[in-house]
Design an enzyme around this catalytic site. Structure first.
Site, PDB file in Angstrom:
ATOM      1  N   CYS A  16      13.308  32.468  23.320  1.00  0.00           N
ATOM      2  CA  CYS A  16      12.813  33.439  22.553  1.00  0.00           C
ATOM      3  C   CYS A  16      13.919  34.550  22.742  1.00  0.00           C
ATOM      4  O   CYS A  16      14.372  35.065  24.046  1.00  0.00           O
ATOM      5  CB  CYS A  16      11.518  34.005  23.120  1.00  0.00           C
ATOM      6  SG  CYS A  16      10.251  32.885  22.816  1.00  0.00           S
ATOM      7  N   CYS A  72      -8.196  38.518  28.721  1.00  0.00           N
ATOM      8  CA  CYS A  72      -7.188  38.209  27.798  1.00  0.00           C
ATOM      9  C   CYS A  72      -6.181  37.270  28.470  1.00  0.00           C
ATOM     10  O   CYS A  72      -6.019  37.658  29.729  1.00  0.00           O
ATOM     11  CB  CYS A  72      -6.855  39.380  26.728  1.00  0.00           C
ATOM     12  SG  CYS A  72      -5.592  38.983  25.632  1.00  0.00           S
ATOM     13  N   CYS A  79      -5.246  41.684  30.630  1.00  0.00           N
ATOM     14  CA  CYS A  79      -4.527  40.646  30.163  1.00  0.00           C
ATOM     15  C   CYS A  79      -3.664  39.963  31.172  1.00  0.00           C
ATOM     16  O   CYS A  79      -2.985  40.714  31.471  1.00  0.00           O
ATOM     17  CB  CYS A  79      -3.906  41.111  29.063  1.00  0.00           C
ATOM     18  SG  CYS A  79      -2.623  40.139  27.806  1.00  0.00           S
ATOM     19  N   CYS A 109      13.447  37.708  25.161  1.00  0.00           N
ATOM     20  CA  CYS A 109      12.679  37.674  26.333  1.00  0.00           C
ATOM     21  C   CYS A 109      13.391  37.698  27.666  1.00  0.00           C
ATOM     22  O   CYS A 109      14.243  36.764  27.844  1.00  0.00           O
ATOM     23  CB  CYS A 109      11.676  36.629  26.171  1.00  0.00           C
ATOM     24  SG  CYS A 109      10.363  36.505  27.634  1.00  0.00           S
ATOM     25  N   CYS A 152      -5.525  37.852  19.447  1.00  0.00           N
ATOM     26  CA  CYS A 152      -4.813  39.114  19.525  1.00  0.00           C
ATOM     27  C   CYS A 152      -3.595  38.407  19.218  1.00  0.00           C
ATOM     28  O   CYS A 152      -3.008  37.760  19.883  1.00  0.00           O
ATOM     29  CB  CYS A 152      -4.848  39.387  21.228  1.00  0.00           C
ATOM     30  SG  CYS A 152      -3.751  40.585  21.369  1.00  0.00           S
ATOM     31  N   ARG A 168      -3.055  47.709  18.539  1.00  0.00           N
ATOM     32  CA  ARG A 168      -2.714  47.961  20.122  1.00  0.00           C
ATOM     33  C   ARG A 168      -1.058  48.253  20.208  1.00  0.00           C
ATOM     34  O   ARG A 168      -0.047  47.450  19.877  1.00  0.00           O
ATOM     35  CB  ARG A 168      -2.922  46.665  20.625  1.00  0.00           C
ATOM     36  CG  ARG A 168      -2.973  46.668  22.050  1.00  0.00           C
ATOM     37  CD  ARG A 168      -3.516  45.408  22.617  1.00  0.00           C
ATOM     38  NE  ARG A 168      -4.577  45.099  22.041  1.00  0.00           N
ATOM     39  CZ  ARG A 168      -5.881  45.553  22.978  1.00  0.00           C
ATOM     40  NH1 ARG A 168      -5.930  46.315  23.768  1.00  0.00           N
ATOM     41  NH2 ARG A 168      -7.222  45.097  22.269  1.00  0.00           N
ATOM     42  N   CYS A 183      10.917  30.166  31.918  1.00  0.00           N
ATOM     43  CA  CYS A 183      10.419  29.578  30.485  1.00  0.00           C
ATOM     44  C   CYS A 183      11.234  28.817  29.810  1.00  0.00           C
ATOM     45  O   CYS A 183      12.521  29.384  29.465  1.00  0.00           O
ATOM     46  CB  CYS A 183       9.876  30.579  29.837  1.00  0.00           C
ATOM     47  SG  CYS A 183       8.862  30.127  28.397  1.00  0.00           S
TER      48      CYS A 183
END
Ligand code: SAM
Ligand code: DTB
Ligand code: SF4
Length: 330
Positions: A60, A132, A100, A63, A192, A264, A56
């Protein structure tokens, strides 16, 4: 302080006052709000699958999948539809009602890959599970396509406060995130949306995040509370674990501010004791991710999770009936 109807009108001072209350008063109030709005002894079990792993371009700081970090990771191209649906079937068999799918994309690009994801969503929905996705930033048009495919919810986290955001991520900003959330809302997809605790943020940052989340319009249908999983090779690999009562405090405040949402417990449960998880359930958490892996990091084993729920007398939310499945698919 507690407002009895779902409301988006909490001020930052309201949230600060709530957050500062004695912990047991807060948990007691959160438990009352939880019981007034949900079945208290029921837990939604969800399963995650990484449908495209690693590589990616976003930076971040937490991550494992960012090209800017040096985490050890087996990168994988976008999975095939049949393979994803096979995993979804297994998840359903082991009691999950929500599936998800996560992709390490900064944003969705139109084309064959996105069409394939839409087919995955359709397949999962046809199985009678909530579908999701979390695919990065999304345009309005893409949100409508996902809605057409049957998507129940789109996961797109704010992660932390606006004030702390650029200490964690510099390749996008807070408003980029809010824009995608607007596109999701316009398409009639539930959001979410939650955050990560333990990034090195201050108490004021946690208050600010909770305030922003509760002022989203509409409020998120689901609020994932992630505890940082420190990944080797990322700038946060040596972060100290957040005090567990701070974690519980955030869960209780989220429950009070967003009474109807599913709260969650997401990343980080592996290192959290069963007693602390039980207190989090008391404070209104009513959904967990099950399965031995989240996206790229480990999660508690199925037996440990089901064992804990049994000890506490909590039952997994029942799978949809035939009738409900048809409604979900419609
Ligand atoms: N690329 C998409 C995005 O960022 O929106 C979707 C996938 S991303 C991995 C989904 C969420 O997982 C992030 O928003 C973040 O909140 C959470 N997450 C990622 N790595 C984490 C970690 N090491 N610890 C805790 N939460 C994490
Ligand atoms: C969310 O907020 N947490 C889940 C889900 N949404 C997609 C992801 C957690 C990922 C944890 C790190 C990993 O396994 O890579
Ligand atoms: Fe990419 Fe999402 Fe990881 Fe950020 S959190 S690096 S956007 S996969």
């Amino acid at each position: 302080m507690t407002k009895t109807v779902e409301t988006n009108s909490y001020t930052l001072d309201d949230v600060r006052a709530l957050y500062s209350r004695p912990l047991l008063d807060l948990v007691y109030e959160a438990a009352s709000v939880h019981r007034a709005n949900h079945r208290a002894n029921e837990m939604q079990m969800c399963t995650l699958l990484s449908i495209k792993t690693g590589g990616c371009t976003e930076d971040c700081g937490y991550c494992s999948q960012s090209l800017h970090n040096d985490a050890e990771l087996d990168k994988e191209l976008l999975m095939k539809v049949d393979d994803v649906l096979e995993q979804a079937r297994k998840a359903k068999e082991s009691g999950s009602t929500r599936f998800c799918m996560g992709a390490a994309w900064p944003k969705v690009l139109d084309g064959r890959a996105f069409d394939r994801v839409c087919d995955m969503v359709k397949g999962v929905t046809d199985m009678g599970m909530e579908a999701c996705c979390t695919l990065g930033m999304l345009t309005e048009d893409q949100a409508f396509k996902l809605k057409e495919a049957g998507l129940t919810a789109y996961n797109h986290n704010l992660d932390t406060s606006r004030e702390f955001y650029d200490k964690v991520i510099t390749t996008r900003n807070y408003d980029d995130r809010l824009d995608t959330l607007k596109n999701v809302a316009k398409a009639g997809i539930s959001a979410c949306c939650g955050g990560i605790l333990g990034l090195g943020e201050s108490e004021e940052d946690r208050i600010s995040l909770l305030h922003t989340l509760s002022n989203l319009d509409p409020q998120p249908e689901s609020v994932p509370i992630n505890m940082l999983v420190p990944v080797k090779g990322t700038p946060m690999e040596n972060n100290k674990m957040l005090d567990i009562f701070e974690w519980i405090r955030c869960i209780a405040v989220a429950r009070i501010l967003m009474p109807k949402a599913m709260v969650r417990l997401s990343a980080g449960r592996l290192t959290i004791s069963k007693e602390a998880q039980a207190m989090a359930f008391m404070a209104g958490a009513n959904a967990i991710f099950t399965g031995e892996k989240l996206l790229t990091t480990p999660n508690p084993e199925k037996d440990a999770d089901y064992g804990l729920l049994e000890e506490l007398g909590i039952t997994p939310r029942a799978p949809f009936t035939e009738e409900e499945s048809k409604e979900v698919a419609a």
